[in-house]
Design a protein around this motif. Structure first.
Motif, short mmCIF file in Angstrom:
data_model
loop_
_atom_site.label_atom_id
_atom_site.label_comp_id
_atom_site.label_asym_id
_atom_site.label_seq_id
_atom_site.Cartn_x
_atom_site.Cartn_y
_atom_site.Cartn_z
N GLU A 30 -7.16 -9.24 -28.74
CA GLU A 30 -6.16 -8.86 -29.74
C GLU A 30 -6.76 -8.02 -30.88
O GLU A 30 -6.04 -7.26 -31.52
CB GLU A 30 -5.50 -10.09 -30.34
CG GLU A 30 -4.45 -10.69 -29.45
CD GLU A 30 -3.75 -11.86 -30.12
OE1 GLU A 30 -2.53 -11.95 -29.97
OE2 GLU A 30 -4.42 -12.66 -30.78
N GLY A 35 -3.72 -0.21 -26.87
CA GLY A 35 -3.35 -0.94 -25.67
C GLY A 35 -4.26 -0.63 -24.50
O GLY A 35 -4.54 -1.49 -23.67
N GLN A 38 -7.42 -2.66 -24.93
CA GLN A 38 -7.14 -4.04 -24.55
C GLN A 38 -7.08 -4.16 -23.04
O GLN A 38 -7.60 -5.12 -22.46
CB GLN A 38 -5.83 -4.51 -25.17
CG GLN A 38 -5.87 -4.70 -26.65
CD GLN A 38 -4.52 -5.08 -27.23
OE1 GLN A 38 -3.48 -4.88 -26.61
NE2 GLN A 38 -4.53 -5.61 -28.45
N ASN A 109 1.97 -5.30 -21.51
CA ASN A 109 2.21 -6.69 -21.12
C ASN A 109 1.21 -7.67 -21.72
O ASN A 109 1.39 -8.88 -21.61
CB ASN A 109 2.18 -6.84 -19.60
CG ASN A 109 3.33 -6.14 -18.91
OD1 ASN A 109 4.34 -5.83 -19.53
ND2 ASN A 109 3.16 -5.87 -17.63
N LYS A 111 0.35 -8.44 -24.82
CA LYS A 111 0.80 -9.25 -25.95
C LYS A 111 1.60 -10.47 -25.50
O LYS A 111 1.51 -11.54 -26.10
CB LYS A 111 1.63 -8.39 -26.89
CG LYS A 111 1.92 -9.06 -28.22
CD LYS A 111 2.65 -8.13 -29.14
CE LYS A 111 1.89 -7.42 -30.16
NZ LYS A 111 0.72 -7.62 -30.77
N ILE A 114 -1.28 -12.98 -23.79
CA ILE A 114 -2.58 -13.26 -24.40
C ILE A 114 -2.67 -14.68 -24.94
O ILE A 114 -3.75 -15.29 -24.91
CB ILE A 114 -2.93 -12.22 -25.48
CG1 ILE A 114 -4.42 -12.31 -25.86
CG2 ILE A 114 -2.05 -12.37 -26.71
CD1 ILE A 114 -5.35 -11.98 -24.75
#
Length: 139
Positions: A30, A35, A38, A109, A111, A114
């Motif tokens: 996070e 994105g 991540q 996807n 978020k 997580i």
């Protein structure tokens, strides 16, 4: 033959040490801004989880052989098997959550998944710590 299985067992345990670091690494997902960053970081964690699952199987089988050649209490054997099965189940669920989070290469996807990834990684880390403690101090 005992030494070969002991070597495989220790090598698998070292590789599974990733599960002690996974909670800290999962919390860093996070913190990444984009994105795609991540997505890339979670993709690496997914691959490491797969390697940890393979190490779990190798460790479980080599440990089963070594237990058959030694004398341990039934309680110790039951605890060891239950904890190994718990790690196997939780890493499978964790891999499924990671796979769902990685469906969008832009990281959309991540978020949504997580929170469960972090929770499962913490539980896995705790159980792996218990396994290492149980193996180091058999009764």
């Amino acid at each position: 033959m005992q030494q070969v299985f002991l070597y495989l067992h220790v090598l698998g345990a070292i590789l599974m040490g990733f599960y002690l670091m996974l909670p800290f690494l999962a919390m860093r997902v996070e913190a990444l801004q984009s994105g795609t960053a991540q997505f890339g970081f979670l993709n690496v964690l997914f691959a490491a989880n797969r390697a940890g699952q393979l190490a779990l199987v190798i460790t479980f089988l080599s440990g089963g052989y070594m237990v058959s050649k030694a004398h341990y209490s039934v309680l110790w054997m039951v605890l060891a098997v239950v904890l190994f099965l718990a790690i196997g189940a939780l890493t499978g669920i964790l891999g499924s959550k990671m796979r769902k989070a990685l469906q969008d290469s832009a990281g959309g996807n991540i978020k949504a998944h997580i929170g469960s990834i972090k929770s499962l990684s913490v539980i896995n880390g705790i159980i792996f710590f218990l396994v290492v403690t149980l193996m180091k101090f058999p009764f």
